[in-house]
Design a protein around this motif. Structure first.
Motif, PDB file in Angstrom:
ATOM      1  N   ARG A 167      -5.757 -10.682  60.403  1.00  0.00           N
ATOM      2  CA  ARG A 167      -6.086  -9.806  59.305  1.00  0.00           C
ATOM      3  C   ARG A 167      -5.121 -10.237  58.135  1.00  0.00           C
ATOM      4  NH1 ARG A 167     -10.695  -9.113  58.487  1.00  0.00           N
ATOM      5  NH2 ARG A 167     -10.555  -7.026  57.383  1.00  0.00           N
ATOM      6  N   GLY A 168      -3.748  -9.562  58.081  1.00  0.00           N
ATOM      7  CA  GLY A 168      -3.021  -9.992  56.979  1.00  0.00           C
ATOM      8  C   GLY A 168      -3.767 -10.131  55.489  1.00  0.00           C
ATOM      9  N   ALA A 169      -3.912 -11.055  54.791  1.00  0.00           N
ATOM     10  CA  ALA A 169      -4.751 -10.907  53.525  1.00  0.00           C
ATOM     11  C   ALA A 169      -6.359 -11.353  53.656  1.00  0.00           C
ATOM     12  CB  ALA A 169      -4.102 -12.194  52.498  1.00  0.00           C
ATOM     13  N   ASN A 170      -6.583 -11.257  55.081  1.00  0.00           N
ATOM     14  CA  ASN A 170      -7.842 -11.498  55.432  1.00  0.00           C
ATOM     15  C   ASN A 170      -8.730 -12.868  55.031  1.00  0.00           C
ATOM     16  OD1 ASN A 170      -7.760  -8.934  56.261  1.00  0.00           O
ATOM     17  ND2 ASN A 170      -8.902  -7.804  54.612  1.00  0.00           N
ATOM     18  N   GLY A 171      -7.846 -13.676  54.901  1.00  0.00           N
ATOM     19  CA  GLY A 171      -8.416 -14.842  54.557  1.00  0.00           C
ATOM     20  C   GLY A 171      -9.205 -15.620  55.559  1.00  0.00           C
ATOM     21  N   ILE A 172      -9.895 -16.629  55.172  1.00  0.00           N
ATOM     22  CA  ILE A 172     -10.805 -17.337  56.165  1.00  0.00           C
ATOM     23  C   ILE A 172     -10.211 -18.921  56.374  1.00  0.00           C
ATOM     24  CG2 ILE A 172     -13.093 -16.058  55.217  1.00  0.00           C
ATOM     25  CD1 ILE A 172     -13.830 -19.155  54.045  1.00  0.00           C
ATOM     26  N   ASP A 173      -9.051 -18.723  56.083  1.00  0.00           N
ATOM     27  CA  ASP A 173      -8.270 -20.164  56.275  1.00  0.00           C
ATOM     28  C   ASP A 173      -7.555 -20.018  57.632  1.00  0.00           C
ATOM     29  OD1 ASP A 173      -6.893 -18.022  54.931  1.00  0.00           O
ATOM     30  OD2 ASP A 173      -5.370 -19.613  54.296  1.00  0.00           O
ATOM     31  N   GLY A 174      -7.183 -21.196  58.177  1.00  0.00           N
ATOM     32  CA  GLY A 174      -6.405 -20.834  59.449  1.00  0.00           C
ATOM     33  C   GLY A 174      -6.903 -20.425  60.648  1.00  0.00           C
ATOM     34  N   VAL A 175      -8.113 -20.108  60.723  1.00  0.00           N
ATOM     35  CA  VAL A 175      -8.589 -19.299  61.880  1.00  0.00           C
ATOM     36  C   VAL A 175      -8.788 -19.991  62.983  1.00  0.00           C
ATOM     37  CG1 VAL A 175     -10.354 -17.643  62.780  1.00  0.00           C
ATOM     38  CG2 VAL A 175      -9.587 -17.587  60.266  1.00  0.00           C
ATOM     39  N   VAL A 176      -9.229 -21.189  63.041  1.00  0.00           N
ATOM     40  CA  VAL A 176      -9.479 -21.983  64.240  1.00  0.00           C
ATOM     41  C   VAL A 176      -7.979 -22.252  64.759  1.00  0.00           C
ATOM     42  CG1 VAL A 176     -10.216 -24.462  64.969  1.00  0.00           C
ATOM     43  CG2 VAL A 176     -11.530 -23.183  63.242  1.00  0.00           C
ATOM     44  N   SER A 177      -7.040 -22.626  63.939  1.00  0.00           N
ATOM     45  CA  SER A 177      -5.739 -23.156  64.519  1.00  0.00           C
ATOM     46  C   SER A 177      -5.273 -21.563  65.103  1.00  0.00           C
ATOM     47  CB  SER A 177      -4.964 -23.281  63.143  1.00  0.00           C
ATOM     48  OG  SER A 177      -5.469 -24.634  62.672  1.00  0.00           O
ATOM     49  N   SER A 178      -5.210 -20.264  64.557  1.00  0.00           N
ATOM     50  CA  SER A 178      -4.769 -19.390  64.999  1.00  0.00           C
ATOM     51  C   SER A 178      -5.454 -19.183  66.408  1.00  0.00           C
ATOM     52  CB  SER A 178      -4.851 -18.128  64.288  1.00  0.00           C
ATOM     53  OG  SER A 178      -4.601 -18.307  63.013  1.00  0.00           O
ATOM     54  N   ALA A 179      -6.522 -19.122  66.326  1.00  0.00           N
ATOM     55  CA  ALA A 179      -7.210 -18.836  67.745  1.00  0.00           C
ATOM     56  C   ALA A 179      -6.686 -19.851  68.957  1.00  0.00           C
ATOM     57  CB  ALA A 179      -8.878 -18.910  67.594  1.00  0.00           C
ATOM     58  N   LEU A 180      -6.757 -21.160  68.463  1.00  0.00           N
ATOM     59  CA  LEU A 180      -6.421 -22.181  69.391  1.00  0.00           C
ATOM     60  C   LEU A 180      -4.834 -21.931  69.976  1.00  0.00           C
ATOM     61  CD1 LEU A 180      -8.249 -25.333  68.205  1.00  0.00           C
ATOM     62  CD2 LEU A 180      -8.984 -23.923  70.011  1.00  0.00           C
ATOM     63  N   GLY A 181      -3.993 -21.403  69.068  1.00  0.00           N
ATOM     64  CA  GLY A 181      -2.560 -21.152  69.486  1.00  0.00           C
ATOM     65  C   GLY A 181      -2.653 -20.070  70.342  1.00  0.00           C
ATOM     66  N   ALA A 182      -3.495 -19.099  70.099  1.00  0.00           N
ATOM     67  CA  ALA A 182      -3.435 -17.953  71.132  1.00  0.00           C
ATOM     68  C   ALA A 182      -3.944 -18.330  72.210  1.00  0.00           C
ATOM     69  CB  ALA A 182      -4.486 -16.870  70.408  1.00  0.00           C
ATOM     70  N   ALA A 183      -4.968 -19.142  72.365  1.00  0.00           N
ATOM     71  CA  ALA A 183      -5.544 -19.949  73.783  1.00  0.00           C
ATOM     72  C   ALA A 183      -4.532 -20.618  74.511  1.00  0.00           C
ATOM     73  CB  ALA A 183      -6.728 -20.745  73.554  1.00  0.00           C
ATOM     74  N   ALA A 184      -3.696 -21.341  73.700  1.00  0.00           N
ATOM     75  CA  ALA A 184      -2.626 -22.354  74.002  1.00  0.00           C
ATOM     76  C   ALA A 184      -1.352 -21.224  74.887  1.00  0.00           C
ATOM     77  CB  ALA A 184      -1.848 -23.040  73.135  1.00  0.00           C
ATOM     78  N   ALA A 185      -1.240 -20.039  74.216  1.00  0.00           N
ATOM     79  CA  ALA A 185      -0.149 -19.257  74.620  1.00  0.00           C
ATOM     80  C   ALA A 185      -0.715 -18.354  75.880  1.00  0.00           C
ATOM     81  CB  ALA A 185       0.322 -18.544  73.674  1.00  0.00           C
ATOM     82  N   GLY A 186      -1.990 -18.152  75.735  1.00  0.00           N
ATOM     83  CA  GLY A 186      -2.624 -17.116  76.846  1.00  0.00           C
ATOM     84  C   GLY A 186      -2.973 -17.701  78.068  1.00  0.00           C
ATOM     85  N   GLN A 187      -3.558 -16.862  78.865  1.00  0.00           N
ATOM     86  CA  GLN A 187      -3.856 -17.394  80.390  1.00  0.00           C
ATOM     87  C   GLN A 187      -5.378 -17.372  80.744  1.00  0.00           C
ATOM     88  OE1 GLN A 187      -0.916 -14.866  82.459  1.00  0.00           O
ATOM     89  NE2 GLN A 187       0.371 -16.488  81.376  1.00  0.00           N
ATOM     90  N   GLY A 188      -6.206 -16.328  80.171  1.00  0.00           N
ATOM     91  CA  GLY A 188      -7.456 -16.269  80.709  1.00  0.00           C
ATOM     92  C   GLY A 188      -8.291 -17.218  79.794  1.00  0.00           C
ATOM     93  N   PRO A 189      -9.870 -17.296  80.104  1.00  0.00           N
ATOM     94  CA  PRO A 189     -10.556 -17.823  78.941  1.00  0.00           C
ATOM     95  C   PRO A 189     -10.530 -17.520  77.492  1.00  0.00           C
ATOM     96  CG  PRO A 189     -11.677 -16.460  80.870  1.00  0.00           C
ATOM     97  CD  PRO A 189     -10.336 -16.463  80.986  1.00  0.00           C
ATOM     98  N   THR A 190     -10.542 -18.467  76.459  1.00  0.00           N
ATOM     99  CA  THR A 190     -10.780 -18.001  75.353  1.00  0.00           C
ATOM    100  C   THR A 190     -12.040 -18.061  74.797  1.00  0.00           C
ATOM    101  OG1 THR A 190      -8.511 -18.331  74.982  1.00  0.00           O
ATOM    102  CG2 THR A 190      -9.482 -18.151  72.959  1.00  0.00           C
ATOM    103  N   VAL A 191     -12.652 -16.988  73.764  1.00  0.00           N
ATOM    104  CA  VAL A 191     -13.996 -17.475  73.164  1.00  0.00           C
ATOM    105  C   VAL A 191     -13.442 -17.183  71.629  1.00  0.00           C
ATOM    106  CG1 VAL A 191     -16.050 -16.588  72.525  1.00  0.00           C
ATOM    107  CG2 VAL A 191     -15.244 -16.925  74.848  1.00  0.00           C
ATOM    108  N   LEU A 192     -13.768 -18.028  70.661  1.00  0.00           N
ATOM    109  CA  LEU A 192     -13.562 -17.505  69.154  1.00  0.00           C
ATOM    110  C   LEU A 192     -14.959 -17.724  68.515  1.00  0.00           C
ATOM    111  CD1 LEU A 192     -12.178 -17.826  66.415  1.00  0.00           C
ATOM    112  CD2 LEU A 192     -12.255 -20.446  66.369  1.00  0.00           C
TER     113      LEU A 192
END
Ligand SMILES: Cc1ncc(C[n+]2csc(CCOP(=O)(O)OP(=O)(O)O)c2C)c(N)n1
Length: 270
Positions: A185-210
């Motif tokens: 959320r933050g400023a609700n930007g549409i920028d950087g969302v792919v990177s953020s989601a992939l970062g969460a996937a890299a740090a998480g354990q289960g399957p990730t869907v964006l």
């Protein structure tokens, strides 16, 4: 007990626990002006970031005289609406634990008012479910209703900004299977969302869907390199409505001459 309005990013939606007082369909039924008029709050405890749902914000604005206390555990001033009577810089969990003794040991009574929220919750979810089942064609909201059915226990669902996070709010119901919901959320930007989601996937354990809109995906398509650099396994559900679908809900959508060039901005990418 009191109704708990669970924002999609609150961490309360996807997890199995006692859902009796959890309301997760308010984004839909707080659009009903008569309901909003009738069920005014006396006291609002708002924990954490600004809620996603605009109808909730309008409801709080309509009842601006309700005593609203905002609890911000990050020591910030997360209250752009200026509706809060008090802002507490406190860890939400510690605060709730400290409040518990004040509630006494008697079994909590559920007021008529709280029961009305529970009834609205049940009726709204039932209506949305029935409507989803009746839709045969493609509909963006249905993606989230179906993901609720399909995602396995322990999955991470990351929602892009613009309509995906709003559709997640409306159509992804709480349930018994634990699914972690995240967004930027933050400023609700549409920028950087792919990177953020992939970062969460890299740090998480289960399957990730964006689940992400086409403009947001295009905006951060370079972020896909992370999948190669970090061997990330993620599924991207691309909601391709060729441009910013959110702007079709604005009044300027009625202007055929300038709307697409200035607001819709279709890319024509396939
Ligand atoms: C960095 C940035 N630029 C511009 C905007 C303004 N903006 C908000 S929503 C949106 C359109 C997003 O389109 P898409 O990702 O395809 O999602 P949809 O609206 O179709 O759901 C834009 C450009 C923004 N929020 N952030």
């Amino acid at each position: 007990g009191f109704p708990i309005l669970a924002d999609p990013l609150s961490g309360l939606r996807g997890v199995p626990h006692d859902h009796a007082l959890i309301v997760d369909s308010y984004d839909a039924f707080l659009r009903d002006a008569a309901w909003v008029e009738r069920y005014a709050p006396d006291l609002v405890l708002r924990i954490g970031a600004m809620p996603v749902a605009k109808p909730l914000l309008l409801y709080l604005q309509r009842h601006g005289s309700a005593h609203q206390i905002v609890i911000d555990g990050d020591g910030g001033w997360n209250e752009p609406t200026l509706l809060a009577a008090e802002l507490l810089h406190a860890d939400a969990r510690l605060l709730c634990e400290a409040l518990l003794p004040a509630l006494g040991t008697a079994a909590p009574r559920t007021s008529e008012w709280a029961r009305s929220w529970q009834a609205a919750q049940r009726a709204t979810r039932a209506a949305i479910d029935a409507h989803m089942r009746a839709i045969d064609g493609l509909f963006e909201g249905k993606v989230f209703a179906e993901l609720r059915e399909l995602l396995p226990e322990g999955a991470l669902l990351y929602a892009g900004n613009s309509m995906p996070i709003r559709d997640l709010d409306t159509f992804f119901a709480g349930g018994e299977r634990a699914v972690r919901l995240l967004g930027n959320r933050g400023a609700n930007g549409i920028d950087g969302v792919v990177s953020s989601a992939l970062g969460a996937a890299a740090a998480g354990q289960g399957p990730t869907v964006l689940a992400i809109g086409d403009l947001s995906f295009y905006h951060d398509s370079n972020g896909l390199l992370a999948t190669k650099l970090h061997q990330i396994d993620a599924t991207i559900v691309l909601l391709n409505n060729d441009g910013g679908g959110i702007f079709s809900f604005l009044p300027q959508a009625a202007d055929p001459e300038h709307f697409e060039a200035l607001f819709g901005t279709p890319t024509g990418l396939d």
